[in-house]
Design a protein around this motif. Sequence first.
Motif, PDB file in Angstrom:
ATOM      1  N   THR A  36      27.424  34.454  52.177  1.00 17.01           N
ATOM      2  CA  THR A  36      27.445  33.099  51.737  1.00 17.01           C
ATOM      3  C   THR A  36      26.229  32.257  51.276  1.00 17.01           C
ATOM      4  O   THR A  36      26.073  31.649  50.365  1.00 17.01           O
ATOM      5  CB  THR A  36      28.654  32.377  52.466  1.00 17.01           C
ATOM      6  OG1 THR A  36      28.080  32.172  53.775  1.00 17.01           O
ATOM      7  CG2 THR A  36      29.762  33.004  52.534  1.00 17.01           C
ATOM      8  N   MET A  37      25.563  31.875  52.291  1.00 13.82           N
ATOM      9  CA  MET A  37      24.464  31.094  52.363  1.00 13.82           C
ATOM     10  C   MET A  37      23.092  31.711  52.087  1.00 13.82           C
ATOM     11  O   MET A  37      22.836  32.997  52.455  1.00 13.82           O
ATOM     12  CB  MET A  37      24.446  30.250  53.551  1.00 13.82           C
ATOM     13  CG  MET A  37      25.390  29.341  53.863  1.00 13.82           C
ATOM     14  SD  MET A  37      25.897  27.971  52.486  1.00 13.82           S
ATOM     15  CE  MET A  37      27.398  27.456  53.201  1.00 13.82           C
ATOM     16  N   VAL A  69      26.810  18.279  60.058  1.00 13.67           N
ATOM     17  CA  VAL A  69      27.844  18.615  61.179  1.00 13.67           C
ATOM     18  C   VAL A  69      27.672  20.158  61.896  1.00 13.67           C
ATOM     19  O   VAL A  69      27.738  20.439  62.896  1.00 13.67           O
ATOM     20  CB  VAL A  69      29.267  18.695  60.638  1.00 13.67           C
ATOM     21  CG1 VAL A  69      30.341  19.119  61.848  1.00 13.67           C
ATOM     22  CG2 VAL A  69      29.808  17.283  60.288  1.00 13.67           C
ATOM     23  N   GLU A  70      27.238  21.096  61.046  1.00  7.80           N
ATOM     24  CA  GLU A  70      26.947  22.570  61.356  1.00  7.80           C
ATOM     25  C   GLU A  70      25.661  22.428  62.436  1.00  7.80           C
ATOM     26  O   GLU A  70      25.621  23.022  63.458  1.00  7.80           O
ATOM     27  CB  GLU A  70      26.516  23.338  60.247  1.00  7.80           C
ATOM     28  CG  GLU A  70      26.259  24.788  60.766  1.00  7.80           C
ATOM     29  CD  GLU A  70      26.050  25.783  59.613  1.00  7.80           C
ATOM     30  OE1 GLU A  70      25.797  26.965  59.832  1.00  7.80           O
ATOM     31  OE2 GLU A  70      26.567  25.359  58.194  1.00  7.80           O
ATOM     32  N   LEU A 192      35.803  25.540  71.237  1.00 11.01           N
ATOM     33  CA  LEU A 192      34.873  25.580  70.302  1.00 11.01           C
ATOM     34  C   LEU A 192      34.786  27.249  69.584  1.00 11.01           C
ATOM     35  O   LEU A 192      34.597  27.889  70.552  1.00 11.01           O
ATOM     36  CB  LEU A 192      33.446  25.108  70.284  1.00 11.01           C
ATOM     37  CG  LEU A 192      32.812  25.444  69.244  1.00 11.01           C
ATOM     38  CD1 LEU A 192      33.062  24.400  68.045  1.00 11.01           C
ATOM     39  CD2 LEU A 192      31.109  25.002  69.408  1.00 11.01           C
ATOM     40  N   ILE A 193      35.234  27.384  68.776  1.00 13.41           N
ATOM     41  CA  ILE A 193      35.238  29.018  67.923  1.00 13.41           C
ATOM     42  C   ILE A 193      34.098  28.879  67.062  1.00 13.41           C
ATOM     43  O   ILE A 193      33.967  28.082  66.153  1.00 13.41           O
ATOM     44  CB  ILE A 193      36.543  29.219  67.048  1.00 13.41           C
ATOM     45  CG1 ILE A 193      37.636  29.231  68.257  1.00 13.41           C
ATOM     46  CG2 ILE A 193      36.466  30.463  66.654  1.00 13.41           C
ATOM     47  CD1 ILE A 193      37.725  29.714  69.600  1.00 13.41           C
ATOM     48  N   HIS A 194      33.269  29.972  67.200  1.00 11.14           N
ATOM     49  CA  HIS A 194      32.140  30.388  66.515  1.00 11.14           C
ATOM     50  C   HIS A 194      32.704  30.603  65.124  1.00 11.14           C
ATOM     51  O   HIS A 194      31.949  30.015  63.971  1.00 11.14           O
ATOM     52  CB  HIS A 194      31.177  31.305  66.922  1.00 11.14           C
ATOM     53  CG  HIS A 194      30.107  31.676  66.030  1.00 11.14           C
ATOM     54  ND1 HIS A 194      30.267  32.728  64.957  1.00 11.14           N
ATOM     55  CD2 HIS A 194      28.536  31.387  66.113  1.00 11.14           C
ATOM     56  CE1 HIS A 194      28.820  32.713  64.508  1.00 11.14           C
ATOM     57  NE2 HIS A 194      28.028  32.043  65.220  1.00 11.14           N
ATOM     58  N   GLY A 195      33.529  31.496  64.876  1.00 13.39           N
ATOM     59  CA  GLY A 195      34.073  31.710  63.578  1.00 13.39           C
ATOM     60  C   GLY A 195      33.695  32.890  62.986  1.00 13.39           C
ATOM     61  O   GLY A 195      34.340  33.442  62.027  1.00 13.39           O
ATOM     62  N   GLU A 217      28.640  28.308  60.239  1.00 12.74           N
ATOM     63  CA  GLU A 217      29.234  27.361  59.153  1.00 12.74           C
ATOM     64  C   GLU A 217      30.695  27.580  59.249  1.00 12.74           C
ATOM     65  O   GLU A 217      31.579  26.518  58.781  1.00 12.74           O
ATOM     66  CB  GLU A 217      28.835  27.986  57.750  1.00 12.74           C
ATOM     67  CG  GLU A 217      29.341  29.383  57.233  1.00 12.74           C
ATOM     68  CD  GLU A 217      28.935  29.994  56.173  1.00 12.74           C
ATOM     69  OE1 GLU A 217      29.604  29.597  55.174  1.00 12.74           O
ATOM     70  OE2 GLU A 217      27.645  30.620  56.312  1.00 12.74           O
ATOM     71  N   LEU A 218      31.401  28.449  60.022  1.00 13.68           N
ATOM     72  CA  LEU A 218      32.813  28.522  60.181  1.00 13.68           C
ATOM     73  C   LEU A 218      33.317  28.031  61.450  1.00 13.68           C
ATOM     74  O   LEU A 218      34.684  28.131  61.856  1.00 13.68           O
ATOM     75  CB  LEU A 218      33.372  29.957  59.996  1.00 13.68           C
ATOM     76  CG  LEU A 218      33.017  30.625  58.622  1.00 13.68           C
ATOM     77  CD1 LEU A 218      33.382  32.231  58.714  1.00 13.68           C
ATOM     78  CD2 LEU A 218      33.490  29.948  57.439  1.00 13.68           C
TER      79      LEU A 218
END
Length: 450
Positions: A36-37, A69-70, A192-195, A217-218
């Motif tokens: 994505t990035m 925020v990330e 908190l989930i890293h995602g 980012e997730l």
Amino acid sequence: MGDATPDQLIEGLARVCSRAGLSPPTGLTRLTGGATMESWRFADGDGTFVLRRAPSLAFMEGRPYGHDVEAAVIEAARARGVTAPEVVAVLGPEDAIGSGFVMRALPGTPNPKEILEFEEPVALLKQAARDLARIHSIRPGDLPDAVPVMDYRAAIADLRQQFEEAGGDRPIIALGLKWMEDNCPDPCEPVLIHGDYRMGNLLAEAPGRLTGVLDWELAHFGDPHEDLAFGCMAVWRFHRYDRPALGLGSPEDYFAAYEAEAGVSVDRDRFRYWLIHRTVWWAMGCLKCAKVWRDGSDRMLERVVISRRTSEQELDLLMLLEEDAPDEERAREMFPVHKIPQRSLGEASDRELLIAVNELIEAIKNEVSGHNRFQLAVARNALGMTIRHFETGAFAGDWVLAQDILTGKRSLDTPEMVATLRHRALSKLSADVPKYPALAYARKKWTGEK
């Protein structure tokens, strides 16, 4: 380069570095990979840094929070002892190079092919479990309110809406959605989930040392089993399909190390739920890559190629779901997979034109380097997919069947349903990604073919 030209990117990055007390950047180089990035490496005197940046400002629209925020999430994780990178600056509008942040580079490689050959994979697995437990020690009050708390039912409804918007015609994904609706667990205390905690987003050094956790980012708050399951998906084991936990070892070793650090027990039923949920989620993520290419928010070739990897997740999903099918259906003989002969005695066929272009790209690939060479490899991959579809006639879409599954008219109990979907999954994946490790396993399991 998204919204900035090369000169604008260097000028903007110089402003960022100045604000962070760093010298002007030198040796700016685009790194390959990143679904994505964008990632750019550069030097500052004796230090090395990485710019993480969205491909365009439009690409950030609709996301629950931005890079500021990330960055806060990453710093909170570092404070808990997680091997996350240090964020030194967040891009602002005055920098005029879009959305992103600069972080200090960490040692190690993110390359799964290298990491999965390290001499001490179990040691690395235990360190990964340790860091994941530390991430899960962070609670909603520890971070900005913008970090969302997952509503499980709402997440399923969102995936179902995405499915309908993408045509609603993939029966195996429909099976997954229906199963999730019928088996969604009750909420637990959110952590908190890293995602995106999986091989490819972990940095490591030989013989088996974790040096970094990347790509936050997730991040969101939710069920810790979601992170545990995501890293165990077949797609993130890469060529080590035989080692279910991150491609490094056994789930038992992974869970034991996690439990020792977290002080909680892993619930196997919740783990299976999230394994299925995130497989559906990634299948939809693959399909969505075609959407962002079509709407122009990201026109990278890699997007349309990733969209065709949906068939990987369909095969994995079917192998997970068929455990619930009746014994007689799982034992039913599968239909044979046939190839469609391709012959042309006159002008070149569409298939032959594609083969010719593929051969040309192969011939010139050594004349380019860096990200352009990576793009040529992606182009060859795209052509290979199309050529194999000409040869097999594979298809996955069946709107009527998918809708019947969603409404409960048909299910894994339906005679020949399992055999039909096995046939389609093997055919489609054989055309899309014939080297996907789970394909050989499924083919042997379902047909006896080695």
